[in-house]
Design a protein around this motif. Structure first.
Motif, PDB file in Angstrom:
ATOM      1  N   GLU A 121       2.217 -26.873  -1.055  1.00 54.03           N
ATOM      2  CA  GLU A 121       0.832 -26.603  -0.661  1.00 54.03           C
ATOM      3  C   GLU A 121       0.476 -25.169  -1.021  1.00 54.03           C
ATOM      4  N   GLY A 122      -0.444 -25.012  -1.965  1.00 52.29           N
ATOM      5  CA  GLY A 122      -0.903 -23.697  -2.393  1.00 52.29           C
ATOM      6  C   GLY A 122      -2.208 -23.274  -1.768  1.00 52.29           C
ATOM      7  N   TYR A 123      -2.820 -24.137  -0.935  1.00 53.57           N
ATOM      8  CA  TYR A 123      -4.047 -23.827  -0.195  1.00 53.57           C
ATOM      9  C   TYR A 123      -5.237 -23.592  -1.115  1.00 53.57           C
ATOM     10  N   GLU A 124      -5.111 -23.999  -2.392  1.00 53.04           N
ATOM     11  CA  GLU A 124      -6.194 -23.763  -3.350  1.00 53.04           C
ATOM     12  C   GLU A 124      -7.393 -24.668  -3.096  1.00 53.04           C
TER      13      GLU A 124
ATOM     14  N   ALA B  86      20.356 -23.088   7.766  1.00 51.44           N
ATOM     15  CA  ALA B  86      20.735 -22.018   6.848  1.00 51.44           C
ATOM     16  C   ALA B  86      19.475 -21.440   6.236  1.00 51.44           C
ATOM     17  N   THR B  87      19.334 -20.128   6.311  1.00 54.30           N
ATOM     18  CA  THR B  87      18.125 -19.454   5.846  1.00 54.30           C
ATOM     19  C   THR B  87      18.501 -18.494   4.728  1.00 54.30           C
ATOM     20  N   ASN B  88      17.887 -18.675   3.565  1.00 54.43           N
ATOM     21  CA  ASN B  88      18.212 -17.855   2.402  1.00 54.43           C
ATOM     22  C   ASN B  88      16.979 -17.092   1.957  1.00 54.43           C
ATOM     23  N   PHE B  89      17.191 -15.835   1.578  1.00 58.79           N
ATOM     24  CA  PHE B  89      16.094 -14.953   1.208  1.00 58.79           C
ATOM     25  C   PHE B  89      16.211 -14.608  -0.271  1.00 58.79           C
ATOM     26  N   TYR B  90      15.096 -14.708  -0.986  1.00 65.17           N
ATOM     27  CA  TYR B  90      15.088 -14.441  -2.418  1.00 65.17           C
ATOM     28  C   TYR B  90      13.918 -13.516  -2.756  1.00 65.17           C
ATOM     29  N   ASP B  91      14.102 -12.743  -3.851  1.00 65.12           N
ATOM     30  CA  ASP B  91      12.966 -12.033  -4.404  1.00 65.12           C
ATOM     31  C   ASP B  91      12.001 -13.046  -4.987  1.00 65.12           C
ATOM     32  N   ASN B  92      10.853 -12.552  -5.425  1.00 66.85           N
ATOM     33  CA  ASN B  92       9.777 -13.414  -5.916  1.00 66.85           C
ATOM     34  C   ASN B  92      10.295 -14.511  -6.837  1.00 66.85           C
ATOM     35  N   GLN B  93      10.114 -15.767  -6.428  1.00 65.66           N
ATOM     36  CA  GLN B  93      10.556 -16.898  -7.239  1.00 65.66           C
ATOM     37  C   GLN B  93       9.401 -17.742  -7.746  1.00 65.66           C
ATOM     38  N   GLY B  94       8.184 -17.239  -7.640  1.00 67.21           N
ATOM     39  CA  GLY B  94       7.055 -18.008  -8.149  1.00 67.21           C
ATOM     40  C   GLY B  94       6.623 -19.100  -7.196  1.00 67.21           C
ATOM     41  N   PRO B  95       5.531 -19.764  -7.533  1.00 73.17           N
ATOM     42  CA  PRO B  95       4.963 -20.746  -6.617  1.00 73.17           C
ATOM     43  C   PRO B  95       5.749 -22.033  -6.466  1.00 73.17           C
ATOM     44  N   HIS B  96       6.666 -22.366  -7.383  1.00 70.42           N
ATOM     45  CA  HIS B  96       7.373 -23.656  -7.318  1.00 70.42           C
ATOM     46  C   HIS B  96       6.372 -24.804  -7.179  1.00 70.42           C
ATOM     47  N   GLU B  97       5.419 -24.819  -8.083  1.00 73.31           N
ATOM     48  CA  GLU B  97       4.282 -25.708  -7.883  1.00 73.31           C
ATOM     49  C   GLU B  97       4.577 -27.127  -8.325  1.00 73.31           C
ATOM     50  N   HIS B  98       4.467 -28.094  -7.430  1.00 70.95           N
ATOM     51  CA  HIS B  98       4.448 -29.495  -7.791  1.00 70.95           C
ATOM     52  C   HIS B  98       3.808 -30.274  -6.658  1.00 70.95           C
ATOM     53  N   ASN B  99       3.126 -31.326  -7.021  1.00 74.80           N
ATOM     54  CA  ASN B  99       2.510 -32.204  -6.030  1.00 74.80           C
ATOM     55  C   ASN B  99       2.875 -33.631  -6.391  1.00 74.80           C
ATOM     56  N   PHE B 100       3.110 -34.463  -5.395  1.00 75.09           N
ATOM     57  CA  PHE B 100       3.449 -35.844  -5.648  1.00 75.09           C
ATOM     58  C   PHE B 100       2.553 -36.735  -4.796  1.00 75.09           C
TER      59      PHE B 100
ATOM     60  N   ILE C  97       0.768 -16.110   3.520  1.00 76.82           N
ATOM     61  CA  ILE C  97       1.692 -17.207   3.261  1.00 76.82           C
ATOM     62  C   ILE C  97       1.108 -18.018   2.117  1.00 76.82           C
ATOM     63  N   ASP C  98       1.922 -18.310   1.106  1.00 76.03           N
ATOM     64  CA  ASP C  98       1.413 -19.127   0.000  1.00 76.03           C
ATOM     65  C   ASP C  98       2.496 -20.081  -0.468  1.00 76.03           C
ATOM     66  N   ASN C  99       2.056 -21.209  -0.996  1.00 77.47           N
ATOM     67  CA  ASN C  99       2.944 -22.204  -1.588  1.00 77.47           C
ATOM     68  C   ASN C  99       4.111 -22.580  -0.685  1.00 77.47           C
ATOM     69  N   LEU C 100       3.769 -23.178   0.442  1.00 76.84           N
ATOM     70  CA  LEU C 100       4.773 -23.725   1.344  1.00 76.84           C
ATOM     71  C   LEU C 100       5.246 -25.051   0.750  1.00 76.84           C
ATOM     72  N   GLU C 101       6.546 -25.140   0.507  1.00 73.99           N
ATOM     73  CA  GLU C 101       7.107 -26.267  -0.229  1.00 73.99           C
ATOM     74  C   GLU C 101       8.031 -27.088   0.663  1.00 73.99           C
ATOM     75  N   ILE C 102       7.798 -28.383   0.670  1.00 77.62           N
ATOM     76  CA  ILE C 102       8.667 -29.324   1.373  1.00 77.62           C
ATOM     77  C   ILE C 102       9.438 -30.123   0.327  1.00 77.62           C
ATOM     78  N   VAL C 103      10.752 -30.000   0.349  1.00 78.21           N
ATOM     79  CA  VAL C 103      11.616 -30.704  -0.602  1.00 78.21           C
ATOM     80  C   VAL C 103      12.362 -31.785   0.161  1.00 78.21           C
ATOM     81  N   THR C 104      12.341 -33.003  -0.367  1.00 76.96           N
ATOM     82  CA  THR C 104      13.053 -34.108   0.264  1.00 76.96           C
ATOM     83  C   THR C 104      14.138 -34.614  -0.671  1.00 76.96           C
ATOM     84  N   GLU C 105      14.969 -35.494  -0.155  1.00 77.63           N
ATOM     85  CA  GLU C 105      16.005 -36.088  -1.007  1.00 77.63           C
ATOM     86  C   GLU C 105      15.377 -36.836  -2.165  1.00 77.63           C
ATOM     87  N   GLY C 106      14.158 -37.354  -1.950  1.00 75.86           N
ATOM     88  CA  GLY C 106      13.502 -38.121  -3.005  1.00 75.86           C
ATOM     89  C   GLY C 106      12.622 -37.290  -3.895  1.00 75.86           C
TER      90      GLY C 106
END
Length: 478
Positions: free
Chosen positions: A71-74, A47-61, A206-215
């Motif tokens: 990953e923000g590539y900074e 399922a592919t969903n498209f949104y307007d600008n939602q910000g970087p969703h920045e978090h690192n673990f 491409i910026d802030n590629l986010e991988i979300v897991t169940e954990g």
């Protein structure tokens, strides 16, 4: 004379080639390369969903292969399109082909850097998500004035030997970084990447590629409550000042918070962070104030001793007590980039009172998106009025402000905001004669935006944003 001309021509050609080869990030110089093609031999539904600008969703673990990351590539540097590997501190090793890490003003980016890709280039993880992934989110936009292009999410289950397309084709037709979310719901070990599929020499960012897991957001077993809805972006509702690489509006992102640093003032302009029970544990306050060496070496790097004897506290913007799952997370709130000179009674009376109140809301099943900062010049500490500290290196603000958007625990936070969503906003004078009751300083978001010039919730739809930001919070909070 002829020999001189020949030598001059040879010198001119050599110099031109040297300049061209050194101009590694100039988009006007087209760099021909031999790309290393990927083997793509399948299609996977998602399922592919498209949104307007939602910000970087920045978090690192720290446990990125099981807990997810953004990953923000900074942290990387790759100035050329040629195929090569890049090590990124937020995630791991990546392979780039016909792609680079762009830093130009025409690169669309949340911080200082983003991926720039052309032709049929790709950017892929060189490591696996060991326990799979639930969601992959990607921010994408056109570079500069280039034409439209398209790209696909790709996945590999054999350590990168072969790849499959995932979800639908994405068309990039905007110069604003917008979000695409792929609900992959994958339990196998997998790695992901982006493959440009059309548009020729038109470039995309491409910026802030986010991988979300169940954990994702569940902590690491070191005292987290694990009762929240996952650790969300620290800047989900936008970049209030469009912070970037300029010295007095310098974008700085850490796993615990995101901020805009003001080099002239030696303080943050604002700090943004997410708070729910997944950020709260039983780690104590480390009291380990420290210089932030992630700032450029030419910047005004404030040290932990420059407030001593001033009559002002090293006032946290993002509180230490909001980051208590691990020792490292608590320590990171003590970077001096998260501090501003705060009148002791401001800090220990209304300011700490609101901090504690917000944590009680979290304990009652809420999550909160918070933006806080300082404004103006001149405050009164325990030793009297001051405009600066440390021989002018640190500006003493006139007031401390904070805005908190409160939601019940859940997902897709931007889409859950309505005109009835609760927002708390305060602006507290930076002096000793302040009330202990933070409710005495409630104001509107509009008033704080007028004071600062920021757009605090740019990612909320305009019709909803207008209602929320004009509303004065009810002072009779329980």
């Amino acid at each position: 004379m002829r020999l001189l001309n020949v030598n001059f021509i040879i010198l001119f050609i050599a110099t031109t080639l040297l300049i061209t080869s050194c101009n590694t990030n100039d988009d006007d110089v087209y760099e021909p390369i031999v790309s290393m093609p990927l083997t793509i031999n399948g299609e996977l539904d998602a399922a592919t969903n498209f949104y307007d600008n939602q910000g970087p969703h920045e978090h690192n673990f720290s446990g990125k292969r099981s807990s997810g990351f953004t990953e923000g590539y900074e942290s990387g540097s790759k100035p050329r399109y040629a195929t090569g590997n890049v090590t990124l501190s937020s995630s791991g090793n990546w392979t780039f082909s016909d792609a680079l890490i762009g830093t130009l003003s025409r690169d669309r980016k949340f911080g200082r850097k983003s991926v720039r890709m052309r032709n049929t280039g790709y950017v892929v993880m060189s490591f696996n998500m060991d326990n799979g992934a639930r969601t992959v989110r990607v921010r994408h936009a056109k570079y500069g004035n280039d034409g439209n292009s398209s790209w696909r999410l790709i996945a590999s289950y054999d350590n990168g030997a072969s790849w499959s397309f995932v979800g639908t084709t994405v068309n990039t037709a905007s110069t604003t970084l917008n979000t695409v979310s792929f609900e992959v719901n994958e339990t196998r070990s997998v790695r992901y990447g982006i493959s440009k599929t059309s548009g020729g020499s038109n470039r995309i960012n491409i910026d802030n590629l986010e991988i979300v897991t169940e954990g994702t957001g569940g902590g690491d077993g070191d005292g987290g409550n694990n009762g929240g809805s996952g650790r969300n972006s620290n800047i989900a509702f936008g970049n209030p000042s469009n912070a970037n690489s300029s010295a007095n509006n310098y974008f700085l992102s850490k796993p615990e918070f995101t901020l805009s640093y003001n080099n002239n003032n030696g303080t943050p302009n604002w700090v943004s962070w997410h708070l729910n029970s997944d950020w709260l544990g039983n780690r104590g306050r480390c009291n380990c104030f420290q210089q932030d060496r992630s700032l450029p070496s030419s910047f005004n790097r404030i040290t932990e001793n420059e407030y001593r004897g001033s009559g002002f506290h090293r006032g946290h913007i993002c509180p230490s007590a909001d980051r208590t799952v691990t020792a490292q997370e608590n320590e990171n709130t003590f970077f001096m980039t998260n501090m501003a000179p705060q009148a002791p009674r401001n800090n220990t009376r209304p300011w700490v009172g609101l901090e504690r109140y917000l944590r009680t809301l979290v304990n009652n099943g809420n999550e909160i998106h918070i933006i806080s900062g300082v404004s103006g010049t001149g405050g009164t500490g325990s030793n009297g009025f001051r405009t600066t500290l440390s021989n002018g290196r640190i500006n003493v603000p006139d007031s401390f402000w904070k805005v908190a958007l409160v939601l019940r625990n859940g997902s897709n936070d931007i889409n859950r905001v309505t005109t009835s969503t609760r927002i708390i906003a305060i602006n507290v004078p930076n002096d000793q004669n302040v009330s202990s009751d933070w409710r005495q300083y409630t104001t509107t978001v509009d008033a704080i935006e007028s004071l600062t010039g920021y757009d605090l919730f740019e990612n909320i739809p305009n019709d909803i944003e207008a209602v929320l930001e004009a509303r004065l919070a009810n002072r009779s909070f329980n």
